[in-house]
Design an enzyme around this catalytic site. Structure first.
Site, PDB file in Angstrom:
ATOM      1  N   ASP A 120     -62.474  30.580 -60.627  1.00 36.78           N
ATOM      2  CA  ASP A 120     -62.180  31.798 -61.364  1.00 36.78           C
ATOM      3  C   ASP A 120     -62.466  31.578 -62.844  1.00 36.78           C
ATOM      4  O   ASP A 120     -62.102  30.532 -63.408  1.00 36.78           O
ATOM      5  CB  ASP A 120     -60.703  32.174 -61.194  1.00 36.78           C
ATOM      6  CG  ASP A 120     -60.524  33.569 -60.620  1.00 36.78           C
ATOM      7  OD1 ASP A 120     -61.088  34.505 -61.209  1.00 36.78           O
ATOM      8  OD2 ASP A 120     -59.830  33.721 -59.609  1.00 36.78           O
ATOM      9  N   ASP A 216     -62.940  37.231 -63.567  1.00 37.55           N
ATOM     10  CA  ASP A 216     -61.779  38.111 -63.543  1.00 37.55           C
ATOM     11  C   ASP A 216     -61.963  39.299 -64.485  1.00 37.55           C
ATOM     12  O   ASP A 216     -62.389  39.132 -65.640  1.00 37.55           O
ATOM     13  CB  ASP A 216     -60.545  37.297 -63.945  1.00 37.55           C
ATOM     14  CG  ASP A 216     -59.250  38.067 -63.801  1.00 37.55           C
ATOM     15  OD1 ASP A 216     -58.912  38.431 -62.656  1.00 37.55           O
ATOM     16  OD2 ASP A 216     -58.589  38.309 -64.826  1.00 37.55           O
ATOM     17  N   GLU A 275     -65.320  40.769 -60.885  1.00 39.63           N
ATOM     18  CA  GLU A 275     -64.277  41.735 -60.531  1.00 39.63           C
ATOM     19  C   GLU A 275     -64.421  42.925 -61.469  1.00 39.63           C
ATOM     20  O   GLU A 275     -64.291  42.791 -62.686  1.00 39.63           O
ATOM     21  CB  GLU A 275     -62.893  41.118 -60.680  1.00 39.63           C
ATOM     22  CG  GLU A 275     -61.782  42.097 -60.284  1.00 39.63           C
ATOM     23  CD  GLU A 275     -60.395  41.628 -60.680  1.00 39.63           C
ATOM     24  OE1 GLU A 275     -59.428  42.088 -60.046  1.00 39.63           O
ATOM     25  OE2 GLU A 275     -60.267  40.827 -61.628  1.00 39.63           O
ATOM     26  N   HIS A 347     -55.497  38.154 -53.848  1.00 39.97           N
ATOM     27  CA  HIS A 347     -54.201  37.844 -54.454  1.00 39.97           C
ATOM     28  C   HIS A 347     -53.593  39.030 -55.189  1.00 39.97           C
ATOM     29  O   HIS A 347     -52.414  38.985 -55.560  1.00 39.97           O
ATOM     30  CB  HIS A 347     -54.359  36.675 -55.430  1.00 39.97           C
ATOM     31  CG  HIS A 347     -55.270  37.003 -56.580  1.00 39.97           C
ATOM     32  ND1 HIS A 347     -56.640  37.094 -56.434  1.00 39.97           N
ATOM     33  CD2 HIS A 347     -55.008  37.303 -57.868  1.00 39.97           C
ATOM     34  CE1 HIS A 347     -57.171  37.427 -57.590  1.00 39.97           C
ATOM     35  NE2 HIS A 347     -56.214  37.560 -58.479  1.00 39.97           N
TER      36      HIS A 347
END
Length: 567
Positions: A120, A216, A275, A347
């Protein structure tokens, strides 16, 4: 529902799809990604929190399943205000998870098994404990004074995590912007020094041997530099800043420069997954157009927001028409340009089986159906830990059971505004991120589902005694075996990877049906999203050829049956 017919079993599902063996340009098209949320995957040292040692201990499971890419959520040093998505040092590992040496060993072991590893990259914001922010917040004369967004008078924006998006800092005598928690100040990507610092972080990890990044909230890195006030929605206290921060004015420029300055300088084919919450299909085409060299695929939100009202906590009933429309829009929208990511859970999401399936009587059947529908679309599937055994939402009794900062903030804000506690808890039971964060359920023979020998950081779902890996691994008709065969099918059948997509029966009240067509043949997928039998009607004409998935022929699908024909 019977599992899919498949070739003779082997020690692990094949990872040799494509003429290049899964390693050349575009290798990720035929790949399957498995997301590990480290805190909840496996605890290797008995302190109750998952760690790198625990991941290494379960690599056999991932190899047996047949996945190609391991995506690990953040393991960087962090105060854990948002469970690691508040990074205080990009170039190390938090002691909670282990050491940098252990991560190096994990990278090597993953590669030895023929898999790749993606980390990430959280660079829309840092932790307020990061040295960059400490220096920026120390004085208006700081050398990093413009590395974050500072204003003497803040605008009216609200945070994604409730409350204002600005917090006052004594050291600067100014407010700083944080789209999430106040412990997560947003980096100012308008500053070229910030961009260069991010490039250095990326190169440092790529030089250690990782194979790419999941980035992210990357579509938030460019803000409207004027930071204008935002409209205030009915019932809200703060302005909705989405128009000023989502897919901002320079985001494509920033990503193209990142690709040019970092990715293009490596002689191996890396993976960049962005994302991009609340982005549109048109923006998705731009992000993933190979000619633009920005991202390889995006994780969009449209299909996981179909049960949201004006906010995520305004829970609406499942709507098959909305789900079908959103999934089909992305399939057709990226058909000629770009590439789809395919996921149900991660998540940040509650369990899809509890949202879109039946996690009671038809739990096994609906888990298989959701897997079939996802994996047989065009794109790269993402398996989130626990998907492969059909994990479900947790039965939270009260707010005391909840760890998720977003949910806790919303609960207290809603109660202060006069909401009934039990009504708020109903929303949290449905949508709280902790639903996807309860520890992985490995077995029923050891305490706490085989996750830890200590006290788990978050409670284990009580259904682990019947729903776990050990109970399914030797069962050819289990959800776990079904996932394994779907992964093998993707590796071995070019229709799954390269076939086009067309929707069938686009208004049927129970069915999600589609065709994948390729020069080598076609697959027809028929899925009954209900606990009642579904009459196929005219679709019975599609029930010809080899039955790949399903219980048999006929004009009726059983509850939660998915049937797939190869023609």
């Amino acid at each position: 529902m019977a599992d899919m017919a498949s070739p003779a079993d082997s020690s692990s599902a094949s990872r040799t799809s494509g003429a290049d063996g899964g390693t050349g340009p575009g290798w990720w098209r035929s790949a399957v990604v498995y997301q590990v949320y480290p805190r909840s995957f496996a605890d290797g040292n008995g302190d109750g929190v998952g760690d790198l040692r625990g991941i290494r201990q379960h690599l056999d499971h991932l190899e047996w399943l047949g996945v190609d890419v391991l995506w690990i959520s953040p393991v960087y040093p962090s105060p854990m205000a948002d469970n690691g998505y508040d990074v205080s040092d990009y170039l190390d590992v938090d002691p909670t998870y282990g050491t940098l040496g252990e991560l190096d060993a994990l990278i090597a072991e993953v590669h030895l098994r023929g898999m790749k590893l993606v980390l990430d990259l959280v660079v829309n914001h840092t932790s307020d404990q990061h040295p960059w922010f400490k220096e920026s917040s120390s004085s208006p004369e700081s050398t990093r004074r413009d590395w974050y967004w500072w204003r003497e008078e803040p605008n009216n924006w609200g945070s994604f995590f409730s409350g204002p998006a600005w917090t006052y800092c004594e050291g600067r005598a100014a407010h700083y912007l944080h789209l999430f928690t106040k412990e997560q100040p947003d980096l100012n990507w308008e500053n070229p020094e910030v961009r260069q610092a991010v490039y250095e972080v990326m190169r440092w990890w790529l030089d250690r041997g990782i194979d790419g990044f999941r980035m992210d909230v990357v579509n938030l890195i460019s803000k409207d530099p004027d930071l204008p006030d935002a409209p205030v929605l009915p019932g809200q206290r703060f302005g909705n800043m989405r128009r000023s921060v989502i897919d901002g004015p320079r985001v494509h420029e920033f990503l193209a420069a990142m690709h040019r300055e970092v990715v293009d300088r490596y002689d191996r084919d890396l993976l960049l997954v962005g994302e991009t919450g609340e982005t549109t299909v048109e923006e998705g085409r731009r992000y993933t157009d190979p000619a633009r060299r920005e991202l390889d695929m995006v994780l969009h939100y449209e299909h996981v927001e179909i049960d949201h009202g004006t906010i995520k906590w305004d829970v609406r009933p499942f709507d098959l028409d909305r789900l079908r429309d959103r999934l089909a829009a992305w399939q057709t929208g990226l058909a000629d340009v770009g590439w789809n990511s395919l996921y149900w859970d991660n998540h940040d999401q509650p369990r899809a089986l509890s949202r879109y399936g039946d996690d009671g009587r038809w739990r096994t059947e609906s888990a298989k159906l959701l897997a079939t529908v996802l994996h047989l679309q065009r794109g790269t599937p993402f398996v989130y830990q626990g998907d492969e055994i059909g994990m479900t939402n947790y039965p939270f009794a009260s707010i005391d059971d909840v760890d998720d900062v977003e949910a806790v903030n919303y609960y207290h804000e809603a109660i202060a505004a006069g909401a009934e506690p039990e009504e708020v808890m109903d929303s949290l039971r449905a949508m709280c991120r902790d639903n996807g964060r309860t520890p992985m359920q490995w077995d029923a023979a050891t305490p706490d589902a085989g996750f830890t020998t200590g006290t788990p950081w978050l409670a284990i779902n009580p259904n682990y005694t019947e729903l776990n890996v050990a109970a399914q691994i030797d069962d050819d008709d289990s959800v776990l075996s079904h996932y394994r065969r779907l992964i093998r099918l993707r590796h071995e059948d070019p229709i799954v990877v390269d076939g086009d997509f067309s929707l069938l029966a686009d208004s049927h009240p129970q069915l999600f049906a589609f065709r994948r067509r390729h020069e080598s043949g076609q697959l027809v997928v028929l899925a009954n999203f209900s606990s009642e039998e579904a009459d196929l009607g005219e679709l019975v004409e599609e029930c010809v050829g080899e039955l790949v998935i399903g219980n048999g022929g006929g004009a009726v699908l059983a509850p939660w049956e998915a049937r797939v024909y190869r023609q």
